[in-house]
Structures are given as C-alpha cells and as structure tokens.
Design an enzyme around this catalytic site. Structure first.
Site, PDB file in Angstrom:
ATOM      1  CG  HIS A 133       1.990   1.154   2.873  1.00 39.77           C
ATOM      2  ND1 HIS A 133       0.673   1.463   3.136  1.00 39.77           N
ATOM      3  CD2 HIS A 133       2.710   2.138   3.464  1.00 39.77           C
ATOM      4  CE1 HIS A 133       0.610   2.571   3.844  1.00 39.77           C
ATOM      5  NE2 HIS A 133       1.825   2.996   4.058  1.00 39.77           N
ATOM      6  CD  GLU A 145      -1.309   1.201  -0.007  1.00 35.29           C
ATOM      7  OE1 GLU A 145      -0.919   0.338   0.802  1.00 35.29           O
ATOM      8  OE2 GLU A 145      -1.990   2.181   0.329  1.00 35.29           O
ATOM      9  CG  ASP A 178       5.491   8.531   0.308  1.00 32.75           C
ATOM     10  OD1 ASP A 178       6.031   9.425   0.985  1.00 32.75           O
ATOM     11  OD2 ASP A 178       5.031   7.498   0.808  1.00 32.75           O
ATOM     12  CG  ASN A 236      -1.053  -1.956   3.870  1.00 31.75           C
ATOM     13  OD1 ASN A 236       0.053  -1.437   4.067  1.00 31.75           O
ATOM     14  ND2 ASN A 236      -1.916  -1.486   2.990  1.00 31.75           N
TER      15      ASN A 236
HETATM   16  C1  GLP Z   1       2.202   6.438   5.217  1.00 35.16           C
HETATM   17  C2  GLP Z   1       3.441   6.770   4.367  1.00 35.16           C
HETATM   18  C3  GLP Z   1       4.578   5.818   4.655  1.00 35.16           C
HETATM   19  C4  GLP Z   1       4.624   5.570   6.149  1.00 35.16           C
HETATM   20  C5  GLP Z   1       3.429   4.782   6.558  1.00 35.16           C
HETATM   21  C6  GLP Z   1       3.293   4.601   8.055  1.00 35.16           C
HETATM   22  O1  GLP Z   1       1.038   6.278   4.505  1.00 35.16           O
HETATM   23  N1  GLP Z   1       3.252   6.846   2.977  1.00 35.16           N
HETATM   24  O2  GLP Z   1       5.792   6.342   4.149  1.00 35.16           O
HETATM   25  O3  GLP Z   1       5.770   4.834   6.467  1.00 35.16           O
HETATM   26  O4  GLP Z   1       2.245   5.255   5.971  1.00 35.16           O
HETATM   27  O5  GLP Z   1       2.858   5.761   8.682  1.00 35.16           O
HETATM   28  P1  GLP Z   1       2.970   5.988  10.227  1.00 35.16           P
HETATM   29  O6  GLP Z   1       4.407   6.190  10.506  1.00 35.16           O
HETATM   30  O7  GLP Z   1       2.175   7.246  10.497  1.00 35.16           O
HETATM   31  O8  GLP Z   1       2.407   4.797  10.888  1.00 35.16           O
END
Ligand code: GLP
Length: 250
Positions: free
Chosen positions: A138, A143, A67, A136
């Site tokens: 995702h 989402e 992404d 959440n």
């Molecule tokens: C982000 C990314 C995801 C990631 C997630 C968790 O928004 N788009 O690819 O896995 O949220 O992030 P973190 O590893 O900082 O908790």
C-alpha cells in the site's frame, strides 16, 4: 527510475533528506507531499538537524500529507497530524497554515475528501511526494483492491495493516478501522516521487511493486508508470530487486 541502495536505515534517511533538501533549496516555495510511518522518521530528523544548523528554511514551503486515521483528533498521539508536529513541523520554520493533513474528525467525510482534493489541486500538486510502503504494497492508505482509486477517499484498512500498525497503539482494538487517504491520482500527479523502503519485511513489497505486474492488488506497482521516481532503500529491503538483476546506484 533511479534506485539508491544504502547500507542501512541511517544511510537511507540521509540520502532521502539530501534529496528533499535539494528540492527545498532549488525551489523555496515548493509543495512537499509528506508521509508518516516509521520509515521516514530518520529522514525528518536529519532535515531538522540541517535546518537547525542554518542550511535552509521551510518558510515558504507548503505541505500536504498523504493520510490520516478517521476518528483520531489531531492531538491524539497516534494521529498523523500529531506525528508530523512532533517529528517535523514543531522543529522547523514552516508556517502552520501552510501544513495540511486530512481532518480525521471531519463530520462529513465526503466533504472532507472533496475539500482535500480541491486543496491539492489549488496548490498545483506536489513538487516532490515522499512515500513509504506497507508490507502489502500500500501507498498512503491505498490498500490492495480491485481498482486504483483516483481521488481522496475513506478506506477500510486491511487486517494486515491493522496488525502492522497495532505496535503503535496500546491494544489492537484501539487501531482505527478507517482512514482518509490521498488517492492514486494525486500521488501520481506529483512531479517527482521519492519512495523509501527499509528492512527485510519490505523486500517482497519492493520487488512486487517494481518487478511485478501493474495491478491494484499491489498499489505501489502504479509507480512503474510515473516518469520521475526515485527509490531509496537499504540493502535488506532491496535484496530481491538486486537478485532479479535490477540496476541500483550506491
Ligand atoms: C502506514 C502509512 C503509510 C506508510 C506505511 C508503512 O500505514 N499509512 O503511509 O508508508 O504504512 O509504514 P512503516 O513505515 O511504519 O512501515
């Protein structure tokens, strides 16, 4: 599905780095699906160390990232392209032209989504897809919603995601409201999926994804339908799965 429970973040990172390195050694020209966020930072750091020690090379590896924020330039220090350069690509021998991240500045978002899907198809999908998970549930930036979206698309970020990611920006208002994300179809087409979870604030998401119903309200729950998922987490993140009696390897 195999679940590795590690004592802490460093253990999770080392296990994940081992699994990804094994793929690169087994198949030097593999396609790696890569992820950003704070969770995989230690994994990249460990792989860089082993690579610099001379253990293996990324010269033939191709990569596709999950992404990118819509509206951020690749040089913006919170763009996912910048994250990948500074945490991983700049320290290994992967060829720049073999690395792929959606173009956050694409003037025509629909065309960019189509281009990215075509690119992933032309690479034959990921051999190994690395994933983190939002609180959440995702995955990528897919989402919670009413449907699973199959292909690369532009998403409106959930308020809870904006809140969670605001820590990386000077102000909450600076967090982009939209992102490009690989769809659930491309993620599920990967031959193997490696999901990382760390910390108590991911315990509910991990539990819902693997012990709850398969629903787009928890996008990670779709992984229950994939036949080669490896979940690596620390004790805090896996606590609810363990309490529910799910078998883990140590
Ligand atoms: C982000 C990314 C995801 C990631 C997630 C968790 O928004 N788009 O690819 O896995 O949220 O992030 P973190 O590893 O900082 O908790």
């Amino acid at each position: 599905m195999r679940i590795y429970m590690e004592a802490d973040y460093d253990g999770m990172s080392r296990r994940a780095a081992n699994l990804i390195s094994a793929e690169v050694i087994r198949k030097p020209d593999c396609v790696l699906g890569l992820a950003t966020g704070s969770t995989p930072v230690g994994t990249y750091k460990q792989m860089v160390a082993w690579h610099q020690h001379g253990d293996f090379s990324f010269k033939e590896v191709r990569s596709v990232n999950l992404d990118e924020y819509r509206g951020l330039a690749p040089t913006h220090d919170q763009s996912y392209r910048y994250f990948m350069q500074t945490n991983f690509f700049d320290h290994i021998d992967i060829l720049p032209e073999n690395t792929n991240v959606p173009d956050g500045l694409a003037a025509d978002p629909e065309a960019e989504c189509a281009r990215y899907d075509q690119l992933i198809r032309s690479l034959g999908y990921a051999d190994l897809q690395l994933l983190g998970m939002g609180r959440n549930g995702h995955i990528g930036f897919n989402e919670p919603g009413k449907n699973f979206v199959k292909e690369t698309h532009v998403v409106d970020l959930a308020e809870s995601t904006i809140d969670a990611n605001a820590r990386f920006f000077a102000a909450r208002d600076d967090v982009p409201r939209q992102a490009f994300t690989m769809g659930i179809g491309c993620i599920m087409a990967a031959r193997r999926i490696l999901l990382l979870v760390s910390g108590a604030d991911k315990a509910d998401a991990a539990y819902n994804a693997f012990c709850g119903p398969i629903t787009p309200e928890c996008p990670g729950s779709i992984l229950q339908l994939h036949n080669d998922v490896v979940l690596v987490g620390d004790k805090a993140a896996l606590s609810k799965l363990v309490d529910a009696g799910v078998k883990v390897s140590e």
